[in-house]
Design an enzyme around this catalytic site. Structure first.
Site, PDB file in Angstrom:
ATOM      1  N   GLU A 111       0.853  -1.186   0.000  1.00 63.12           N
ATOM      2  CA  GLU A 111       0.000   0.000   0.000  1.00 63.12           C
ATOM      3  C   GLU A 111       0.891   1.240   0.000  1.00 63.12           C
ATOM      4  O   GLU A 111       1.080   1.885   1.015  1.00 63.12           O
ATOM      5  CB  GLU A 111      -0.945   0.019   1.213  1.00 63.12           C
ATOM      6  CG  GLU A 111      -2.242  -0.743   1.003  1.00 63.12           C
ATOM      7  CD  GLU A 111      -2.102  -2.232   1.272  1.00 63.12           C
ATOM      8  OE1 GLU A 111      -1.005  -2.631   1.740  1.00 63.12           O
ATOM      9  OE2 GLU A 111      -3.050  -2.985   1.007  1.00 63.12           O
ATOM     10  N   SER A 112       1.488   1.546  -1.144  1.00 59.84           N
ATOM     11  CA  SER A 112       2.252   2.781  -1.402  1.00 59.84           C
ATOM     12  C   SER A 112       3.749   2.684  -1.092  1.00 59.84           C
ATOM     13  O   SER A 112       4.371   1.703  -1.507  1.00 59.84           O
ATOM     14  CB  SER A 112       1.562   3.992  -0.790  1.00 59.84           C
ATOM     15  OG  SER A 112       0.235   4.085  -1.289  1.00 59.84           O
TER      16      SER A 112
HETATM   17  C1  LIG Z   1      -1.316   0.217  -6.255  1.00 56.36           C
HETATM   18  S1  LIG Z   1      -2.164   0.522  -4.844  1.00 56.36           S
HETATM   19  C2  LIG Z   1      -1.990   2.240  -5.020  1.00 56.36           C
HETATM   20  C3  LIG Z   1      -2.825   3.016  -4.116  1.00 56.36           C
HETATM   21  C4  LIG Z   1      -2.489   4.454  -4.127  1.00 56.36           C
HETATM   22  N1  LIG Z   1      -2.551   5.050  -2.864  1.00 56.36           N
HETATM   23  C5  LIG Z   1      -3.237   5.256  -5.153  1.00 56.36           C
HETATM   24  O1  LIG Z   1      -2.743   6.323  -5.442  1.00 56.36           O
HETATM   25  O2  LIG Z   1      -4.250   4.881  -5.664  1.00 56.36           O
HETATM   26  C6  LIG Z   1      -3.863   0.323  -5.100  1.00 56.36           C
HETATM   27  C7  LIG Z   1      -4.325  -0.291  -6.397  1.00 56.36           C
HETATM   28  O3  LIG Z   1      -3.794  -1.586  -6.533  1.00 56.36           O
HETATM   29  C8  LIG Z   1      -4.850  -2.547  -6.554  1.00 56.36           C
HETATM   30  N2  LIG Z   1      -4.390  -3.777  -5.886  1.00 56.36           N
HETATM   31  C9  LIG Z   1      -4.369  -5.009  -6.446  1.00 56.36           C
HETATM   32  N3  LIG Z   1      -3.881  -5.908  -5.562  1.00 56.36           N
HETATM   33  C10 LIG Z   1      -3.584  -5.238  -4.430  1.00 56.36           C
HETATM   34  C11 LIG Z   1      -3.050  -5.614  -3.163  1.00 56.36           C
HETATM   35  N4  LIG Z   1      -2.734  -6.867  -2.911  1.00 56.36           N
HETATM   36  N5  LIG Z   1      -2.883  -4.667  -2.218  1.00 56.36           N
HETATM   37  C12 LIG Z   1      -3.187  -3.375  -2.496  1.00 56.36           C
HETATM   38  N6  LIG Z   1      -3.680  -2.962  -3.682  1.00 56.36           N
HETATM   39  C13 LIG Z   1      -3.887  -3.867  -4.630  1.00 56.36           C
HETATM   40  C14 LIG Z   1      -6.043  -1.870  -5.909  1.00 56.36           C
HETATM   41  O4  LIG Z   1      -7.273  -2.433  -6.332  1.00 56.36           O
HETATM   42  C15 LIG Z   1      -5.850  -0.455  -6.433  1.00 56.36           C
HETATM   43  O5  LIG Z   1      -6.282  -0.328  -7.733  1.00 56.36           O
END
Ligand SMILES: C[S@@+](CC[C@H](N)C(=O)[O-])C[C@H]1O[C@@H](n2cnc3c(N)ncnc32)[C@H](O)[C@@H]1O
Length: 382
Positions: free
Chosen positions: A68-69
């Site tokens: 998550e980031s």
């Molecule tokens: C890459 S993170 C980025 C979040 C960031 N804070 C933003 O600017 O949106 C979130 C994205 O990745 C996807 N994703 C897919 N698998 C994930 C996982 N295991 N954990 C977090 N996000 C995931 C989420 O659905 C979302 O579209």
């Protein structure tokens, strides 16, 4: 991971952002946060409910892409940015303890905690549900906290918690953030496995690769969609981009501490990569940063191409100046005579190339929506 939520169709892209500067209490500046071991960081991140995906390093910084980031560690500065339902502020006290244990006698020199208003605050852990809850938590740790909200509190706004009456950061320091939402669906498709095989393909196709030349890039494409990248430069400078492409909750964040006298070109490049329907921008700079001039530019150049300024605020804090601006794409009402291949419209008798078409068909051939002209050019003749 906290990103996998009970409502499977919604992801809270909006990040919580924490930046903490440390200084030694006995004048010994040989300490280095990068001496803290990975296992200790992993333990801290478990409290936040996220984990490390990858790490890149330069002489001056360790940069981590997280589930998550992102997290960035330099000698004296700790930055943690987390989205979804992470519990970032639960890590504040353990972080201070960890630094004391591993780096000797240290104190916090400055703290910045900020975030945009959440789309679904009710899905957050109770410590993050309201800004008041967050301030209450931080006030228990710091006697000299100061909390602000910029923007419209009944619409889109941005919260900030910092410290006052502190000596503050001794080095030039600046941060620009662009938080974007209502994203162009065409651009967002690039950040899905359907269109791009991996992070580096998405970095190239989207134009992210050209935003700042010479970056050491660490990028990751989630399955089935979602994208995160850190790009680092010598001197402890970084950019970081995170993308939630799902159309009903699309969100992109861009952040950098690269010093520039004017961020105008950079902002144009970033907006060009993503075509957001709305964005808010914050620029933070201390009095010894070359970016202190950039505030004036944004005040004068209030109209960014294709956008309408909704809010603009400037704050002069003790050690920092801050610009906050919120803009949304100009809505254009057009008379549409017919559709060509989905990228070309005949508008008021002119053939027009269209970069993104969102909106709705209304009665007859009247179409309203967010429409961007390719390079602002009209092609064809009346
Ligand atoms: C890459 S993170 C980025 C979040 C960031 N804070 C933003 O600017 O949106 C979130 C994205 O990745 C996807 N994703 C897919 N698998 C994930 C996982 N295991 N954990 C977090 N996000 C995931 C989420 O659905 C979302 O579209």
């Amino acid at each position: 991971m906290a990103g996998v939520q009970s409502d499977p169709h919604f992801f809270e892209g909006t990040e919580k952002l924490l930046e903490v500067w440390f200084e030694s209490t006995n004048g010994d500046d040989s300490f280095d946060l990068r001496h803290i071991e990975r296992l200790d960081w992993e333990h801290l991140l478990r409290i936040v409910r996220c984990e490390i995906i990858s790490k890149s390093s330069s002489d001056d910084m360790d940069a981590y892409v997280l589930s998550e980031s992102s997290m960035f560690i330099t000698q004296k500065r700790f930055i943690l940015k987390t989205c979804g339902r992470t519990t970032l502020l639960l890590a504040m006290e353990p972080l201070i303890r960890l630094v004391q244990e591993k780096c000797g006698d240290h104190k916090v020199a400055d703290v910045f905690y900020s975030r945009k208003k959440f789309a679904k605050p009710e899905q957050q852990h109770k410590i993050h549900r309201t800004f008041e809850d967050e301030v209450h938590h931080l006030d228990q740790l710091f006697k000299n906290g100061a909390a602000y909200t910029l923007g419209k509190i009944n619409k889109d706004c941005w919260h900030l918690y910092m410290l006052e009456d502190v000596p503050g950061v001794k080095d030039p320091d600046q941060t620009i953030e662009l938080l974007m939402w209502d994203m162009c669906p065409e651009k967002m498709k690039i950040f899905t496995k359907e269109i791009s095989e991996n992070g580096s393909e998405a970095t190239k196709k989207s134009g992210i690769i050209d935003i700042i030349p010479g970056l050491q890039i660490d990028d990751f494409l989630f399955d089935p969609c979602g994208y995160s990248m850190n790009g680092i430069l010598p001197g402890g400078y970084y950019i970081t981009i995170h993308i939630t492409p799902e159309p009903h909750c699309s969100y992109v964040s861009f952040e950098s501490n690269v010093p520039q006298e004017s961020y105008y070109d950079l902002v144009h490049k970033v907006l060009g990569c993503f075509n957001p329907g709305k964005f808010l921008m914050t620029v933070f700079s201390n009095k010894i940063s070359i970016a202190k001039e950039s505030h004036k530019h944004f005040e004068d150049l209030y109209r960014l191409k294709g956008y309408k300024r909704k809010d603009h605020q400037f704050c002069a804090f003790q050690n920092y100046n801050l610009t906050y601006t919120m803009q949304s794409m100009d809505e254009q009402i057009m008379t549409v005579d017919g559709w060509a291949d989905g990228r070309c419209l005949s508008v008021n008798g002119w053939a027009v190339d269209v970069q993104s078409m969102e909106g709705r068909c209304q009665t007859g051939n009247r179409w309203t929506g967010k429409t961007q002209l390719l390079d602002g050019q009209m092609t064809g003749r009346e």
